[in-house]
Scaffold this motif. Structure first.
Motif, PDB file in Angstrom:
ATOM      1  N   VAL A   1       0.840  -1.207   0.000  1.00 32.72           N
ATOM      2  CA  VAL A   1       0.000   0.000   0.000  1.00 32.72           C
ATOM      3  C   VAL A   1       0.872   1.253   0.000  1.00 32.72           C
ATOM      4  CG1 VAL A   1      -1.684   1.316   1.358  1.00 32.72           C
ATOM      5  CG2 VAL A   1      -1.991  -1.147   1.022  1.00 32.72           C
ATOM      6  N   ALA A   2       1.962   1.233   0.746  1.00 36.84           N
ATOM      7  CA  ALA A   2       2.851   2.400   0.820  1.00 36.84           C
ATOM      8  C   ALA A   2       3.451   2.742  -0.541  1.00 36.84           C
ATOM      9  CB  ALA A   2       3.956   2.154   1.842  1.00 36.84           C
ATOM     10  N   MET A   3       3.649   1.753  -1.387  1.00 35.50           N
ATOM     11  CA  MET A   3       4.238   2.002  -2.709  1.00 35.50           C
ATOM     12  C   MET A   3       3.317   2.819  -3.604  1.00 35.50           C
ATOM     13  SD  MET A   3       6.197  -1.439  -3.747  1.00 35.50           S
ATOM     14  CE  MET A   3       7.635  -1.971  -2.829  1.00 35.50           C
ATOM     15  N   ARG A   4       2.054   2.891  -3.278  1.00 39.44           N
ATOM     16  CA  ARG A   4       1.099   3.645  -4.093  1.00 39.44           C
ATOM     17  C   ARG A   4       1.414   5.137  -4.120  1.00 39.44           C
ATOM     18  NH1 ARG A   4      -4.411   0.697  -1.909  1.00 39.44           N
ATOM     19  NH2 ARG A   4      -3.934  -1.349  -2.804  1.00 39.44           N
ATOM     20  N   VAL A   5       2.118   5.611  -3.115  1.00 36.79           N
ATOM     21  CA  VAL A   5       2.470   7.028  -3.034  1.00 36.79           C
ATOM     22  C   VAL A   5       3.268   7.468  -4.259  1.00 36.79           C
ATOM     23  CG1 VAL A   5       3.839   8.709  -1.716  1.00 36.79           C
ATOM     24  CG2 VAL A   5       2.419   7.041  -0.521  1.00 36.79           C
ATOM     25  N   TYR A   6       4.050   6.560  -4.800  1.00 32.99           N
ATOM     26  CA  TYR A   6       4.937   6.907  -5.909  1.00 32.99           C
ATOM     27  C   TYR A   6       4.452   6.327  -7.238  1.00 32.99           C
ATOM     28  CZ  TYR A   6       7.731   7.849  -1.796  1.00 32.99           C
ATOM     29  OH  TYR A   6       8.155   8.293  -0.580  1.00 32.99           O
ATOM     30  N   GLY A   7       3.157   6.131  -7.385  1.00 34.91           N
ATOM     31  CA  GLY A   7       2.601   5.573  -8.608  1.00 34.91           C
ATOM     32  C   GLY A   7       2.766   6.472  -9.816  1.00 34.91           C
ATOM     33  N   GLY A   8       2.907   7.780  -9.578  1.00 34.44           N
ATOM     34  CA  GLY A   8       2.998   8.731 -10.690  1.00 34.44           C
ATOM     35  C   GLY A   8       4.331   8.730 -11.395  1.00 34.44           C
ATOM     36  N   SER A   9       5.425   8.743 -10.634  1.00 36.58           N
ATOM     37  CA  SER A   9       6.730   8.880 -11.268  1.00 36.58           C
ATOM     38  C   SER A   9       7.851   8.416 -10.344  1.00 36.58           C
ATOM     39  CB  SER A   9       6.975  10.347 -11.638  1.00 36.58           C
ATOM     40  OG  SER A   9       8.297  10.534 -12.087  1.00 36.58           O
ATOM     41  N   ARG A  10       8.851   7.822 -10.927  1.00 31.45           N
ATOM     42  CA  ARG A  10      10.051   7.440 -10.160  1.00 31.45           C
ATOM     43  C   ARG A  10      10.745   8.682  -9.596  1.00 31.45           C
ATOM     44  NH1 ARG A  10       9.457   3.610 -14.049  1.00 31.45           N
ATOM     45  NH2 ARG A  10       9.902   1.476 -13.435  1.00 31.45           N
ATOM     46  N   ASP A  11      10.575   9.814 -10.289  1.00 28.58           N
ATOM     47  CA  ASP A  11      11.207  11.059  -9.857  1.00 28.58           C
ATOM     48  C   ASP A  11      10.638  11.575  -8.537  1.00 28.58           C
ATOM     49  OD1 ASP A  11      12.743  11.009 -12.172  1.00 28.58           O
ATOM     50  OD2 ASP A  11      11.327  12.266 -13.277  1.00 28.58           O
ATOM     51  N   ASP A  12       9.464  11.084  -8.148  1.00 28.08           N
ATOM     52  CA  ASP A  12       8.846  11.510  -6.895  1.00 28.08           C
ATOM     53  C   ASP A  12       9.454  10.835  -5.671  1.00 28.08           C
ATOM     54  OD1 ASP A  12       7.114  13.080  -8.370  1.00 28.08           O
ATOM     55  OD2 ASP A  12       5.497  11.596  -8.349  1.00 28.08           O
ATOM     56  N   VAL A  13      10.214   9.764  -5.874  1.00 29.60           N
ATOM     57  CA  VAL A  13      10.779   9.017  -4.759  1.00 29.60           C
ATOM     58  C   VAL A  13      11.991   9.769  -4.198  1.00 29.60           C
ATOM     59  CG1 VAL A  13      11.763   6.814  -3.999  1.00 29.60           C
ATOM     60  CG2 VAL A  13      10.017   6.840  -5.797  1.00 29.60           C
ATOM     61  N   PRO A  14      11.931  10.139  -2.912  1.00 25.45           N
ATOM     62  CA  PRO A  14      13.084  10.846  -2.344  1.00 25.45           C
ATOM     63  C   PRO A  14      14.276   9.925  -2.113  1.00 25.45           C
ATOM     64  CG  PRO A  14      11.389  10.511  -0.675  1.00 25.45           C
ATOM     65  CD  PRO A  14      10.838   9.994  -1.965  1.00 25.45           C
TER      66      PRO A  14
END
Length: 141
Positions: free
Chosen positions: A120-133
Motif C-alpha cells: 500500500v505504501a508504494m502507491r504514493v509513488y505511482g505517478g513517477s520514479r522522480d517523486d521518490v526521495p
C-alpha cells in the motif's frame, strides 16, 4: 531474549521458499501475473525480495548490504500508476505462499501484514520514479 520475527519465520531459506512460491502463484493468477509474466523482473528477484524481507524482519542486513536501500526498492516499483486489484491479488497470494511453505501462523500473519503495508505504501509513488526521495530507510516489520 526474544527471537526476531526473522527467526520466528525460520530464516533466509524459508523466506526464499516463500518468495519462490509467491512468484509461482502470481504467474498462475490472471490478475497478479502481469508484472511477473513479461520478463521485466530482475533475474534474482526472489533472492532480492528474500534479502529485503530478511532485513525488514530483524535478520541480517542482506538487502542494504548488497542491493540498495528503500529508495532503490521504491524507484523500481514507482511510476506504474494505481493498480489496487493487482496489489490485492499479490498480497493475497503472498499470504497463501506463507501458508503453503509452512510459516508458523502467528509469524505468517505479521509478515503478511508487513507485506501488505509496504504494498500500500508504494502507491504514493505511482505517478513517477522522480517523486521518490533519496535516502529512504528500509522499514522494519
Amino acid at each position: 531474549m526474544n527471537a526476531s520475527l526473522y527467526e520466528d519465520v525460520g530464516g533466509f531459506d524459508v523466506l526464499l521458499a516463500v518468495c519462490r512460491r509467491w512468484n509461482a502463484l502470481c504467474l498462475a493468477d490472471p490478475v497478479a501475473a502481469h508484472p511477473f509474466a513479461h520478463g521485466t523482473l530482475h533475474p534474482q528477484h526472489d533472492e532480492r525480495l528474500a534479502a529485503y524481507l530478511a532485513e525488514a524482519l530483524g535478520g541480517p542486513r542482506l538487502y542494504t548490504g548488497g542491493y540498495g536501500d528503500e529508495t532503490t526498492v521504491q524507484r523500481v516499483h514507482a511510476g506504474n500508476g494505481a493498480h489496487p486489484d493487482l496489489d490485492e491479488a499479490c498480497v493475497r497470494l503472498f499470504r497463501q505462499a506463507l501458508d503453503d511453505v509452512g510459516v508458523p501462523p502467528a509469524a505468517g500473519e505479521r509478515v503478511g501484514d508487513h507485506f501488505e503495508r509496504q504494498t500500500v505504501a508504494m502507491r504514493v509513488y505511482g505517478g513517477s520514479r522522480d517523486d521518490v526521495p533519496s535516502g529512504l530507510a528500509l522499514p522494519s516489520a
